[in-house]
Write a protein that holds these residues in place. Structure first.
Motif, PDB file in Angstrom:
ATOM      1  N   ARG A  64      -3.340  10.099 -20.423  1.00 42.10           N
ATOM      2  CA  ARG A  64      -2.353  11.109 -20.799  1.00 42.10           C
ATOM      3  C   ARG A  64      -1.130  10.491 -21.481  1.00 42.10           C
ATOM      4  N   THR A  65      -0.679   9.349 -20.958  1.00 38.96           N
ATOM      5  CA  THR A  65       0.529   8.753 -21.514  1.00 38.96           C
ATOM      6  C   THR A  65       0.344   8.368 -22.979  1.00 38.96           C
ATOM      7  N   PRO A  66      -0.704   7.600 -23.346  1.00 38.20           N
ATOM      8  CA  PRO A  66      -0.886   7.328 -24.779  1.00 38.20           C
ATOM      9  C   PRO A  66      -1.191   8.585 -25.587  1.00 38.20           C
ATOM     10  N   GLN A  67      -1.840   9.577 -24.981  1.00 36.05           N
ATOM     11  CA  GLN A  67      -2.124  10.814 -25.713  1.00 36.05           C
ATOM     12  C   GLN A  67      -0.848  11.554 -26.084  1.00 36.05           C
ATOM     13  N   ILE A  68       0.059  11.741 -25.110  1.00 35.85           N
ATOM     14  CA  ILE A  68       1.281  12.478 -25.408  1.00 35.85           C
ATOM     15  C   ILE A  68       2.221  11.650 -26.283  1.00 35.85           C
ATOM     16  N   GLU A  69       2.175  10.331 -26.121  1.00 35.49           N
ATOM     17  CA  GLU A  69       2.981   9.474 -26.995  1.00 35.49           C
ATOM     18  C   GLU A  69       2.517   9.623 -28.443  1.00 35.49           C
ATOM     19  N   GLU A  70       1.207   9.635 -28.671  1.00 32.21           N
ATOM     20  CA  GLU A  70       0.683   9.779 -30.033  1.00 32.21           C
ATOM     21  C   GLU A  70       1.024  11.150 -30.608  1.00 32.21           C
ATOM     22  N   LEU A 125       2.280  23.546 -27.423  1.00 35.98           N
ATOM     23  CA  LEU A 125       1.678  24.273 -26.310  1.00 35.98           C
ATOM     24  C   LEU A 125       0.635  23.391 -25.657  1.00 35.98           C
ATOM     25  N   GLY A 126       0.269  23.720 -24.419  1.00 39.16           N
ATOM     26  CA  GLY A 126      -0.871  23.009 -23.885  1.00 39.16           C
ATOM     27  C   GLY A 126      -0.984  22.941 -22.387  1.00 39.16           C
ATOM     28  N   ASP A 127      -2.180  22.514 -21.987  1.00 35.62           N
ATOM     29  CA  ASP A 127      -2.487  22.127 -20.612  1.00 35.62           C
ATOM     30  C   ASP A 127      -2.345  20.616 -20.572  1.00 35.62           C
ATOM     31  N   PHE A 128      -1.292  20.137 -19.896  1.00 35.67           N
ATOM     32  CA  PHE A 128      -0.995  18.704 -19.901  1.00 35.67           C
ATOM     33  C   PHE A 128      -1.616  17.988 -18.708  1.00 35.67           C
ATOM     34  N   ASN A 129      -2.191  18.732 -17.769  1.00 37.34           N
ATOM     35  CA  ASN A 129      -2.833  18.135 -16.603  1.00 37.34           C
ATOM     36  C   ASN A 129      -1.909  17.187 -15.842  1.00 37.34           C
ATOM     37  N   ALA A 130      -0.633  17.474 -15.898  1.00 37.00           N
ATOM     38  CA  ALA A 130       0.363  16.705 -15.138  1.00 37.00           C
ATOM     39  C   ALA A 130       1.606  17.567 -15.024  1.00 37.00           C
ATOM     40  N   PRO A 131       2.404  17.380 -13.959  1.00 32.62           N
ATOM     41  CA  PRO A 131       3.624  18.178 -13.777  1.00 32.62           C
ATOM     42  C   PRO A 131       4.742  17.720 -14.715  1.00 32.62           C
ATOM     43  N   SER A 132       5.905  18.350 -14.524  1.00 31.29           N
ATOM     44  CA  SER A 132       7.095  18.025 -15.308  1.00 31.29           C
ATOM     45  C   SER A 132       8.114  17.272 -14.467  1.00 31.29           C
ATOM     46  N   HIS A 133       8.818  16.336 -15.103  1.00 39.08           N
ATOM     47  CA  HIS A 133       9.906  15.630 -14.416  1.00 39.08           C
ATOM     48  C   HIS A 133      11.042  16.588 -14.072  1.00 39.08           C
ATOM     49  N   LEU A 134      11.089  17.752 -14.741  1.00 40.41           N
ATOM     50  CA  LEU A 134      12.118  18.750 -14.419  1.00 40.41           C
ATOM     51  C   LEU A 134      11.800  19.511 -13.142  1.00 40.41           C
ATOM     52  N   ASP A 135      10.546  19.407 -12.684  1.00 41.04           N
ATOM     53  CA  ASP A 135      10.123  20.148 -11.483  1.00 41.04           C
ATOM     54  C   ASP A 135      10.102  19.279 -10.232  1.00 41.04           C
ATOM     55  N   TRP A 136       9.783  17.990 -10.396  1.00 40.40           N
ATOM     56  CA  TRP A 136       9.706  17.083  -9.240  1.00 40.40           C
ATOM     57  C   TRP A 136      11.082  16.439  -9.051  1.00 40.40           C
ATOM     58  N   THR A 137      11.843  17.057  -8.186  1.00 43.53           N
ATOM     59  CA  THR A 137      13.208  16.605  -7.904  1.00 43.53           C
ATOM     60  C   THR A 137      13.381  16.478  -6.392  1.00 43.53           C
ATOM     61  N   GLU A 138      14.531  15.970  -5.977  1.00 49.08           N
ATOM     62  CA  GLU A 138      14.816  15.865  -4.547  1.00 49.08           C
ATOM     63  C   GLU A 138      14.812  17.253  -3.903  1.00 49.08           C
ATOM     64  N   ALA A 139      15.257  18.266  -4.650  1.00 47.94           N
ATOM     65  CA  ALA A 139      15.342  19.623  -4.095  1.00 47.94           C
ATOM     66  C   ALA A 139      13.969  20.251  -3.879  1.00 47.94           C
ATOM     67  N   SER A 167       5.809  14.925 -19.653  1.00 52.37           N
ATOM     68  CA  SER A 167       6.948  15.803 -19.969  1.00 52.37           C
ATOM     69  C   SER A 167       8.132  15.025 -20.532  1.00 52.37           C
ATOM     70  N   LYS A 168       8.252  13.762 -20.161  1.00 54.96           N
ATOM     71  CA  LYS A 168       9.372  12.963 -20.654  1.00 54.96           C
ATOM     72  C   LYS A 168       9.267  12.725 -22.163  1.00 54.96           C
ATOM     73  N   TYR A 169       8.066  12.446 -22.666  1.00 53.82           N
ATOM     74  CA  TYR A 169       7.908  12.182 -24.100  1.00 53.82           C
ATOM     75  C   TYR A 169       8.344  13.379 -24.950  1.00 53.82           C
ATOM     76  N   PRO A 170       7.884  14.620 -24.656  1.00 53.90           N
ATOM     77  CA  PRO A 170       8.378  15.755 -25.448  1.00 53.90           C
ATOM     78  C   PRO A 170       9.882  15.950 -25.330  1.00 53.90           C
ATOM     79  N   ALA A 171      10.429  15.818 -24.089  1.00 54.07           N
ATOM     80  CA  ALA A 171      11.868  16.004 -23.911  1.00 54.07           C
ATOM     81  C   ALA A 171      12.658  14.958 -24.686  1.00 54.07           C
ATOM     82  N   ASP A 172      12.217  13.702 -24.615  1.00 52.07           N
ATOM     83  CA  ASP A 172      12.924  12.625 -25.322  1.00 52.07           C
ATOM     84  C   ASP A 172      12.817  12.787 -26.842  1.00 52.07           C
TER      85      ASP A 172
END
Length: 603
Positions: A454-460, A480-494, A510-515
């Motif tokens: 997934r990491t090289p796929q989203i990076e590309e 758009l898409g099914d990324f088969n992984a969660p978002s860094h915006l969702d996995w938080t301490e809260a 999620s970090k690659y699109p946000a960045d």
């Protein structure tokens, strides 16, 4: 009796272009009390006479290369047949589905194989450079295909594909077949399974030696629904019209028997500026001052069965932008939807009910995106897995990656374009399982994210999107898409209590699109992940080998563009789906929720 029954539980009709005809006939034997002659090649009509009429005399069509009852006995089943009960008369056969080739017609007695006349040999279609021919026997169910070839082989085969694409039209693989069977004989037949096929048009290919070299011209086939005739949806909203501009939209494939040429459409009551053709095409030009228009449309099948629907046409003012609001959907189809009964009708109802404008599908292998675009009379691009369909014209297919596709869509020709990317990232290993089932550390899970692909796929993908992102103020861009992984915006301490005690995780997908400057539309509208989790995985899979399935948001609609304002975003489904393995009758056809985002577009 040995001959095939006419009655079939599932009706089939087929499309093929048959032109040209050559006829030869043997000398009439004195013992044969009648005659048979070809009257017409298209429609295929044969005239007969006999001094021994019977209610069960019949005319059968066979390949000239074999299969006919030349010895008064059954050899192969007929391709077409009809009773010929009178002392003289004619029978007509449906040309649809009869591939180019050499045929013989026989006039036979009393539901058996005694000849009443000399067989007539003739050719249908232009001479073919291929060493075979196929025809579809629509009197049988499931789909029955007759074939003949001068090059028999143990690994010759017959495959069924969507008529909208995916077949080996260039004699190379494009999509896997929807159904297939070996066809090793010189003359023979195969039965293709219709399981998991929706009503509509398909294409049949006869292919050599386990590969994709044609043994014959392909033929088109139409699979009819077992449901009663009617509209799949009762209320339809079309794409936008504009005062002074020509408008056109089709309802032809929004009925339960799509593609049936005998269906006729009409408008009931005052239609105002719009008209409808008998084939279901609405057209016209809204005049100055025209407002949103509603038409009441009636459709009748060949038996006179009527159905009705209301059609709403949004009308924009002259000079205004054609599209000011845009509804974009990301939707994992779950093997095209085939895991659920009547998936085609259910998917069409969902898309029409949500009044979407652009959809990115994942798991659409087999032409399921093109199938849905055809039903809606929309534009489409179909890839091996992902696809994109749109109310508005797809004007360019852009370079993408092996797990994504990209198209340019013209919302208002010459004035307003958007670029849509659609992706389906690798699924294994799945990070939440690593945390919740195997209790791995964040560092180890990040290592495995890279191993997953997934990491090289989203990076590309984000790298190849660079030019589109840079120009997004002029031409808005969406991912758009099914990324088969969660978002860094969702996995938080809260939210750690919902995520197996794990707090912040920098998920790369999620970090690659946000960045890269892309905005997560759902989290933009719902910034608190604890209050609005937006879970898309999974409404169907709730248990995993006796353990609770980790539920998460893994489907996304990202965007960038100065002309865009997000009005709403939601994770959507239909009804209250029953969890697997009892999911087959769900109204919802997927194992994901879809994500629907509504945008305001400014000039």
């Amino acid at each position: 009796m040995l001959r095939l029954f006419r009655a079939a539980l599932l009706g089939l009709a087929f499309d093929a272009s048959l032109v040209g005809c050559a006829v030869t006939s043997g000398r009439l034997a004195l013992a044969e009390p009648g005659s048979l002659a070809l009257a017409s090649a298209s429609p295929l009509e044969l005239r007969y006479t006999t001094s021994a009429p019977s209610p069960r005399n019949w005319v059968g069509l066979y390949y000239a290369s074999g299969g006919g009852p030349d010895n008064g006995e059954l050899d192969q089943p007929s391709i077409r047949w009809s009773y010929a009960p009178g002392a003289q008369g004619s029978v007509k056969f449906d040309n649809d589905g009869l591939g180019p080739g050499e045929y013989k017609a026989y006039f036979l007695a009393d539901d058996k194989y005694k000849s009443l006349a000399a067989a007539v040999r003739f050719s249908l279609g232009e001479s073919s450079r291929y060493p075979g021919s196929i025809s579809v026997d629509y009197s049988r169910t499931p789909i029955n295909v007759k074939y003949t070839t001068t090059r028999p082989g143990a690994k010759n085969w017959i495959g069924l594909y969507s008529a909208d694409g995916g077949g080996p039209v260039d004699q190379v693989q494009v999509q896997p077949s929807l159904a297939w069977e070996w066809a090793p004989e010189r003359v023979g037949e195969v039965t293709l399974s219709s399981k998991n096929l929706s009503p509509g048009e398909y294409r049949v290919f006869f292919l050599a030696d386990g590969g994709y070299t044609w043994l014959s011209q392909p033929v088109n086939a139409h699979l009819r629904s077992s449901e009663a005739f009617g509209f799949i949806v009762r209320d339809v909203t079309t794409h936008n019209a504009r005062q002074g501009d020509r408008f056109e939209a089709s309802l032809a494939n929004l009925v339960t028997q799509p593609g049936d040429g005998d269906t006729r459409f009409s408008i009931v009551g005052d239609a105002g500026w719009a008209v409808i053709s008998p084939s279901g095409v609405i057209s016209g030009t809204p005049p100055s001052g025209a407002a949103d228009t509603t038409l009441h449309v009636e459709a009748r099948d060949k038996h006179g069965v009527a159905a009705s629907a209301s059609v709403h046409i949004p009308v924009r003012p002259a000079g205004a932008s054609l599209v000011d609001r845009l509804r974009i959907l990301s939707f994992n189809l779950w093997h095209g939807g085939t895991q659920v009964s009547n998936y085609h009708e259910k998917q069409v109802r969902f898309l029409v009910d949500k009044n979407v404008d652009v959809v990115g599908f994942q798991e659409s292998t087999g032409g399921h995106g093109a199938r849905l675009a055809r039903a809606l009379n929309w534009y489409s691009w179909q890839g091996p897995d992902v696809s994109v369909i749109s109310r508005y014209p797809i004007t360019r297919v852009n370079a993408a990656t092996s797990v994504s596709g990209s198209v340019t869509i013209s919302l208002d020709p010459g004035k307003s374009d958007i670029v849509v990317w659609n992706a389906h990232l690798g699924y294994d290993p799945y990070g939440p399982y690593d945390f919740c089932f195997d209790r791995m550390s964040v560092g180890r899970v990040m290592e495995r994210e890279a191993e997953s692909g997934r990491t090289p796929q989203i990076e590309e993908i984000t790298r190849k999107m660079g030019g589109h992102i840079a120009d997004a103020d002029n031409v808005p861009v969406f991912l758009l898409g099914d990324f088969n992984a969660p978002s860094h915006l969702d996995w938080t301490e809260a939210t750690s209590g919902r995520h197996c005690g794990v707090g912040q995780v920098p998920w790369p997908s999620s970090k690659y699109p946000a960045d890269a400057g892309l905005v997560d539309s759902f989290r933009h509208v719902h910034p608190d992940p604890a209050a609005s989790p937006g879970i898309t995985w999974s409404p169907i899979y709730l248990s995993n080998e006796g353990r609770p399935e980790p539920l998460d948001r893994i489907d996304f609609v990202y965007h960038r563009g100065r002309k865009l304002a997000v009005l709403d975003s939601e994770a959507v489904l239909v009804g209250n789906p029953t969890a697997e393995p009892n999911h087959a009758n769900n109204e919802w056809t997927s194992d994901h929720r879809a994500v629907l985002t509504t945008y305001q577009i400014t000039a």
